[in-house]
Design an enzyme around this catalytic site. Sequence first.
Site, PDB file in Angstrom:
ATOM      1  N   ILE A  23       0.837  -1.195   0.000  1.00 59.39           N
ATOM      2  CA  ILE A  23       0.000   0.000   0.000  1.00 59.39           C
ATOM      3  C   ILE A  23       0.875   1.251   0.000  1.00 59.39           C
ATOM      4  CG2 ILE A  23      -1.738   1.318   1.268  1.00 59.39           C
ATOM      5  CD1 ILE A  23      -2.747  -1.359   2.399  1.00 59.39           C
ATOM      6  N   TYR A 155      -4.228  -7.360  17.408  1.00 62.88           N
ATOM      7  CA  TYR A 155      -4.280  -6.557  16.185  1.00 62.88           C
ATOM      8  C   TYR A 155      -5.507  -5.644  16.189  1.00 62.88           C
ATOM      9  CZ  TYR A 155      -4.169  -5.339  11.246  1.00 62.88           C
ATOM     10  OH  TYR A 155      -4.134  -4.646  10.062  1.00 62.88           O
ATOM     11  N   LYS A 159      -5.515  -1.489  16.360  1.00 62.66           N
ATOM     12  CA  LYS A 159      -6.127  -0.664  15.315  1.00 62.66           C
ATOM     13  C   LYS A 159      -7.288   0.167  15.863  1.00 62.66           C
ATOM     14  CE  LYS A 159      -3.469  -1.814  11.877  1.00 62.66           C
ATOM     15  NZ  LYS A 159      -2.598  -0.828  11.195  1.00 62.66           N
TER      16      LYS A 159
END
Length: 264
Positions: A23, A155, A159
């Site tokens: 990305i 995770y 986030k």
Amino acid sequence: MDLTRLGPLPGARCLVLGGCGGIGRSYVSGLLAADARVAVLDLPASMAERPPEAGIEAVPVDATDDRALTRAIDGVAEAWGGIDVLAFLTGMNVAIRPLAEMTMEDIRRVIEINLISAFTATRAAMPHLKRSPAASAVYVASGLHAFVEPGFSAYSASKGGLVSLMKVVAKEGAPSLRANAVAPGAVETAFLSGGLGHGGTEGEPGAFMRQFGDAHAERVLSSIPLRRIAQPEDVAGPMLFLSGPASQYLTGQVIYVNGGRFAP
């Protein structure tokens, strides 16, 4: 304002953390196409694996080293006379497993890389960003912060924290600094096998789905209205939009990039 233009204005000073991943490289290519100035900060191993394009200022740094990361950001800002865009793409995950089977070492590692480094980077960059006439901070979160799945405890938590940090930055940075996030679903990059610089490899197109077998892959794809896994440019496009003046009235927002699988 030119509504046909995607991305920051020519000459915008863009600092990209984690710019060597899939990305990141797509986003950086878009910044260069917009004639922006770009500095990429990433792990030495990531830069060795995928060196930044010519014309980019490459700064090898471990984002978990608070002092080194702060020095790197201050150094770029001093050389450029400021920063207009901060893009945070740093992130990784360990093997997918239930919380009870995770080690505290793995939990700390995920949170330190995905979240603590974002605090460090933002804290260092904010004074420089707030001196810009139109600054933007763009964070790459994950749809798993809101649509959790078993095996992603650390995770998802990291986030979720990143999204909350972004919202605070949006309020503390206003009106001169905007902050937003993109929250992708699965993207066909090295991240899916650990992350570039953390042992992940790019692989071949479709490798992510093939590792689960045809039946599971079909179930996943059938749950996505657009019927495919995202490619890096699918995420880079919204990031470029959030980096430039076309999104000048957006701050504190999350754009979900998941092919319609989840609609918050």
